[in-house]
Design a protein around this motif. Sequence first.
Motif, mmCIF file in Angstrom:
data_model
loop_
_atom_site.group_PDB
_atom_site.id
_atom_site.type_symbol
_atom_site.label_atom_id
_atom_site.label_comp_id
_atom_site.label_asym_id
_atom_site.label_seq_id
_atom_site.Cartn_x
_atom_site.Cartn_y
_atom_site.Cartn_z
ATOM 1 N N THR A 54 36.322 28.288 79.329
ATOM 2 C CA THR A 54 35.496 29.356 78.612
ATOM 3 C C THR A 54 36.799 29.974 77.402
ATOM 4 O OG1 THR A 54 33.942 30.058 80.122
ATOM 5 C CG2 THR A 54 34.257 31.314 78.375
ATOM 6 N N GLN A 55 36.588 29.911 76.161
ATOM 7 C CA GLN A 55 37.552 30.401 75.275
ATOM 8 C C GLN A 55 36.739 31.158 74.118
ATOM 9 O OE1 GLN A 55 40.228 27.213 74.011
ATOM 10 N NE2 GLN A 55 39.734 26.097 75.935
ATOM 11 N N ASN A 56 36.789 32.334 74.126
ATOM 12 C CA ASN A 56 36.159 33.122 73.232
ATOM 13 C C ASN A 56 37.132 33.701 72.209
ATOM 14 O OD1 ASN A 56 33.787 32.370 74.455
ATOM 15 N ND2 ASN A 56 33.512 34.370 75.653
ATOM 16 N N ARG B 181 29.386 25.318 71.600
ATOM 17 C CA ARG B 181 30.004 26.098 70.452
ATOM 18 C C ARG B 181 29.022 26.862 69.725
ATOM 19 N NH1 ARG B 181 34.353 25.081 66.861
ATOM 20 N NH2 ARG B 181 35.125 27.189 65.822
ATOM 21 N N SER B 182 29.317 28.422 69.892
ATOM 22 C CA SER B 182 28.614 29.206 69.093
ATOM 23 C C SER B 182 29.373 29.899 68.118
ATOM 24 C CB SER B 182 27.805 30.022 70.212
ATOM 25 O OG SER B 182 26.884 29.438 70.706
ATOM 26 N N ARG B 183 29.067 30.316 67.144
ATOM 27 C CA ARG B 183 29.596 31.138 66.033
ATOM 28 C C ARG B 183 28.907 32.223 65.618
ATOM 29 N NH1 ARG B 183 34.042 28.085 62.070
ATOM 30 N NH2 ARG B 183 34.993 30.140 62.259
ATOM 31 N N ASP C 126 32.942 39.130 63.765
ATOM 32 C CA ASP C 126 32.790 37.681 64.006
ATOM 33 C C ASP C 126 33.078 37.305 65.342
ATOM 34 O OD1 ASP C 126 32.182 36.943 61.309
ATOM 35 O OD2 ASP C 126 34.223 37.663 60.613
ATOM 36 N N ARG C 127 32.484 36.409 66.021
ATOM 37 C CA ARG C 127 32.588 35.896 67.301
ATOM 38 C C ARG C 127 32.788 34.244 67.352
ATOM 39 N NH1 ARG C 127 28.361 38.432 71.228
ATOM 40 N NH2 ARG C 127 29.206 37.267 72.787
#
Length: 616
Positions: free
Chosen positions: A289-291, A231-233, A261-262
């Motif tokens: 993969t969910q972005n 998880r990356s924000r 924002d990602r």
Amino acid sequence: MRHLLSAVSILALLPGGAGAQAYYDLGTLVLSGGLTPVEGENLGRAVTVVSAEDIEERGLTTVHEALRALPGVAVNGSGDSFTQVRIRGGEANHTLILIDGIEAAGGDGEYILSGLETAMIERIEVLRGPQSVVYGSNASAGVINIVTRRATPGLTRDFTLETGAAHRASGFLAWRGERGGISLGLSHLHDLGYDNSGDGGERDEIRRSTAILSGDYALTDDLSVDFTLRRSREHYDYDSTSWMATDPDGYVVDDPTQFTDRDERTAGIGLTYEMLNGRLVHRVSLATTQNAQASNGAAPTHTRTDAAHYRLSFGLDGAPVESAAHLLNAMLEWEQDSSSSNPLYDRANTSLALEYRGEFGGVSLQAGARYDDNEVFEDATTWTLAAAYDFGGGWRLHGSAGTGIVNPSYFELYAAAWGYSGNPNLMPERNRSVDLGLEMPVGTNGTLDVTLFREVLTDEITAVSTGPGTYTYINQTGDSLRHGIEISGRTQVSDTLSLRMAYTWLQAENPDGSVEIRRPQHELALGANWAFAQGRGSLSADLRHVRRNWDTQFWGAYATVELPSYTTVDLAAQYDLTDRVTLVGRVSNLFDVEVMDVWGYAGRGRSAYVGLRARF
């Protein structure tokens, strides 16, 4: 199927992992070299590996920094927040980026590296040339596989803190026993940034936080399970562009109101089952993969890719798969992607791939083919052939040939905005490639590799005008030609001094003979590492020179112009204060050189950093 793949997040909480996880360098195993890992000396394809040791010695903190010095790879960015990678002159979306073998970009888009850090990376594998037989669409020019850290035997606790032009913190906690292991990596970046417009305005910052949980467990002697969750924000600032500009200073405009924002999520789980004493191996895996990405507080665009794989590996010579001199791999794959930008459409394909690998004395052979059954556009067949011959004494000949594809994007197929109309009759872009390289010894323990390559892109998709202010997309007639030479080398001059280098010469042209933009013709990287104080300290220096890079001037005549050449120098140093604590420091762009990789956008000036690294 979609509900099953969504359950990966729950299943991943079970003990699991890559039962046969190994630790290696390029001379032993390349994870992404085929349908199963390939011995480096047997791989005929052009590949470069950046190891965790390289990353540490050179003070590399982001993935795009690590890629800049590699042969055949061009990194361009409109600021550090929007960084694209082009391999061998291909388009940015012709390179597939994976994180632990899972596609980093959901849906149909390319993955923008942005603030992606090296804090939890074990190695970065870069394969040049078409890899579509193994990875399908978007692997037309090459593949970048980012492999994150896994647990090693016993208990591991690592922590890193750094401050200066950016603040960084990371931690890695892991444990491995006899039957498996589990690891948790956490990292946070607050890059204070710089003004991308070059006007001396407000800094365009980047803030990114990442967590990676991975594990493996041998359920029996023959059955193992593995999982990974990431998880990356990220939040980053950027500047505006003015389409009404009348001079260079008016194009990129300092704008403190612009931000994005990602949110990135990837997950995977797999089961590996061995039969016949390891001669027959089955592998079943699920990945998602969910972005999501939103600019200036607007509703986010959600992109998603779900995949299911079955792979069978069989040692044709009676040996276990991991040591077979003759190996057959077969893979059945289902993949579906979607984007909320086009909610009425999604794309799915079912694929079958076969691969043979064999060793014949000093010759290693790899051959494969793949068939993609696409639901919404033309089906595709790709193939690959690679071979290597070891002459002995450090001399090795390697070469490969093959084809790759890139599927049309949702916007190209279905656009109905900003004056664009999609073309649902588009065909995938197709790349044909051949390369030939020679690896030779340098000194007593060094190597030099020289590789020639030629690639031909057919059916390239481009926008064309259909009237005043209106456009659509077509497959171009003619071929886009790309050829060049890649040179890389490394040698240990003495017990304390090592040298490295990489050079790329590239000629990339559109079908009409015009130059392709953002693909430098000349890129040179030179580096050195010096160890001192009986190995307690080290100093690393990297020089990078870029010349004859072109881009489009997006104002006035909209001409293609040559960007200024530049040469930068980076320094990094580390010193062991104790057996467990290391002082680190680095300076990027030491001489504060003006850098421009994308027309109108300033590169980063001189920046300094200092920090501590602790291991327990």
